[in-house]
Design a protein around this motif. Structure first.
Motif, short mmCIF file in Angstrom:
data_model
loop_
_atom_site.label_atom_id
_atom_site.label_comp_id
_atom_site.label_asym_id
_atom_site.label_seq_id
_atom_site.Cartn_x
_atom_site.Cartn_y
_atom_site.Cartn_z
N ALA A 1 0.77 -1.38 -0.12
CA ALA A 1 -0.17 0.12 0.05
C ALA A 1 0.74 1.28 0.01
CB ALA A 1 -1.14 0.02 1.33
N LEU A 2 1.98 1.14 -0.65
CA LEU A 2 2.89 2.39 -0.92
C LEU A 2 1.99 3.64 -1.75
CD1 LEU A 2 6.36 0.51 -1.65
CD2 LEU A 2 6.02 2.22 0.27
N PRO A 3 2.42 4.84 -1.48
CA PRO A 3 1.76 5.88 -2.12
C PRO A 3 1.75 5.70 -3.81
CG PRO A 3 3.01 6.84 -0.45
CD PRO A 3 3.29 5.19 -0.40
N GLN A 4 2.85 5.46 -4.35
CA GLN A 4 2.97 5.31 -5.68
C GLN A 4 2.21 4.31 -6.42
OE1 GLN A 4 4.12 7.91 -7.68
NE2 GLN A 4 5.08 8.88 -6.06
N GLU A 5 2.32 3.11 -5.75
CA GLU A 5 1.48 2.05 -6.00
C GLU A 5 0.08 2.04 -6.09
OE1 GLU A 5 4.43 -1.33 -4.16
OE2 GLU A 5 2.83 -0.98 -3.17
N ILE A 6 -0.40 2.69 -4.76
CA ILE A 6 -1.94 2.90 -4.74
C ILE A 6 -2.16 3.90 -5.88
CG2 ILE A 6 -3.60 3.92 -3.64
CD1 ILE A 6 -3.00 2.32 -1.42
N ALA A 7 -1.50 5.22 -6.05
CA ALA A 7 -1.86 6.22 -7.11
C ALA A 7 -1.79 5.37 -8.73
CB ALA A 7 -0.53 7.23 -6.89
N LEU A 8 -1.00 4.44 -8.61
CA LEU A 8 -0.94 3.96 -10.09
C LEU A 8 -2.42 3.07 -10.23
CD1 LEU A 8 1.01 3.38 -12.40
CD2 LEU A 8 1.46 1.29 -11.50
N GLN B 1 -3.21 12.07 7.40
CA GLN B 1 -2.69 12.04 8.93
C GLN B 1 -2.12 10.86 9.60
OE1 GLN B 1 -2.63 15.44 9.58
NE2 GLN B 1 -3.46 15.87 7.72
N THR B 2 -2.82 9.71 9.16
CA THR B 2 -2.51 8.50 9.79
C THR B 2 -2.13 7.37 8.80
OG1 THR B 2 -5.23 8.04 9.90
CG2 THR B 2 -4.39 9.25 11.90
N ALA B 3 -2.00 6.28 9.45
CA ALA B 3 -1.62 5.30 8.61
C ALA B 3 -1.81 3.74 9.25
CB ALA B 3 -0.19 5.32 8.01
N ALA B 4 -2.81 3.51 9.68
CA ALA B 4 -3.25 2.05 10.47
C ALA B 4 -3.07 1.00 9.69
CB ALA B 4 -4.59 2.17 11.15
N ASN B 5 -3.61 0.89 8.45
CA ASN B 5 -3.78 -0.38 7.55
C ASN B 5 -3.00 0.17 6.08
OD1 ASN B 5 -5.12 -2.22 9.33
ND2 ASN B 5 -6.68 -0.67 9.13
N ILE B 6 -2.22 1.22 6.10
CA ILE B 6 -1.42 1.72 4.98
C ILE B 6 0.18 1.61 5.19
CG2 ILE B 6 -3.35 2.29 3.57
CD1 ILE B 6 -2.73 5.29 4.68
N HIS B 7 0.97 2.05 4.11
CA HIS B 7 2.28 2.32 4.40
C HIS B 7 2.43 3.39 5.26
CE1 HIS B 7 6.40 2.55 3.61
NE2 HIS B 7 6.44 1.32 3.48
N PRO B 8 3.23 3.53 6.00
CA PRO B 8 3.49 4.97 6.98
C PRO B 8 4.22 6.05 6.22
CG PRO B 8 5.02 2.96 7.88
CD PRO B 8 4.13 2.41 7.10
#
Ligand code: BGC
Length: 249
Positions: A38-45, A74-81
């Protein structure tokens, strides 16, 4: 008027165009799995792939599983920090070329239920929407107005982050029976009713298609109903948000 709604969840990212006057989907939902880290670039893709699938060129709303302030995670419970501090709205807009407004996923589901679903007649009083999936999401409404980012899935119960016991992921991870798990969910909901005295609980999220299996075990003083839009509430609410609030957020 149609807006593309996207619901970013722990296991899947789902999208569909929504008629924002009626809350109906105007095409079949398209779903891709959530990338493992669940990294930012991966999800954005994946978000961009869903937008591309519908050959969308206009407004998009996206529900995201974190507290969101003005597009910023603001938070990252189940996604990449590494999401924390990122402007998810800007990231998705840059990757897709469409204006994407982002809000918390449970807030999106709650907005849909309050506008088109089980909360429609509650323009007065306190309604608490709970989404039950990988995490527990909450959306609090007083007299029909959303108090965003309540994050009541993370209150402490028995020394633990509550969603570690009451989410659907916890049920599956621990291999609990419906009754064993419902006892824990009930404790969580009882705590919330002691804190907020809601007039109605709306329960939604991935698990709600099985509500007959666990509703009989819930013992609450607050009336509770399944989300009328079921698991589509997140998509519908994200589209509705982009239509009504997106431009000013
Ligand atoms: C997150 C919330 C989200 C919920 C449901 C929780 O772990 O903290 O922001 O709404 O999961 O996805």
């Amino acid at each position: 008027m149609e807006v593309l709604g996207i619901d970013i969840g722990g296991s899947g990212i789902k999208g569909a165009p929504v008629d924002v006057e009626t809350g109906q989907l105007t095409a079949e939902r398209y779903r891709l799995p959530t990338p493992e880290n669940a990294l930012p670039q991966e999800i954005a893709l994946v978000v961009a792939q869903i937008i591309e699938h519908f050959q969308w060129k206009n407004a998009v709303g996206a529900g995201f599983p974190a507290a969101i302030k003005y597009g910023v995670v603001q938070t990252a419970a189940n996604i990449h920090p590494s999401w924390i501090g990122m402007n998810a709205g800007n990231l998705f807009s840059e990757k897709s070329g469409c204006p994407v407004s982002v809000l918390n996923d449970a807030d999106a589901a709650g907005l849909a239920e309050m506008t088109f679903g089980a909360g429609k007649d509650y323009s007065r009083g306190v309604v608490l929407m709970i989404t039950i999936g990988t995490g527990i999401g909450t959306a609090l409404f007083t007299d029909g107005v959303l108090v965003p980012n309540t994050e009541l899935g993370h209150i402490e119960i028995r020394g633990k982050d509550a969603e570690r016991r009451s989410s659907d992921a916890a049920r599956q991870r621990k291999d609990w029976t419906w009754a064993e798990w419902a006892k824990r969910l009930n404790e969580h909901l009882q705590r919330l009713e002691a804190l907020f005295w809601p007039d109605l609980f709306i329960l939604g999220g991935g698990v709600i298609k099985n509500h007959e299996k666990f509703f009989p075990y819930l013992n609450l003083r607050t009336p509770f109903v399944p989300a009328k839009l079921g698991n589509l509430a997140g998509i519908v609410g994200a589209a509705w948000y982009a239509h009504t609030k997106g431009a000013s957020s």
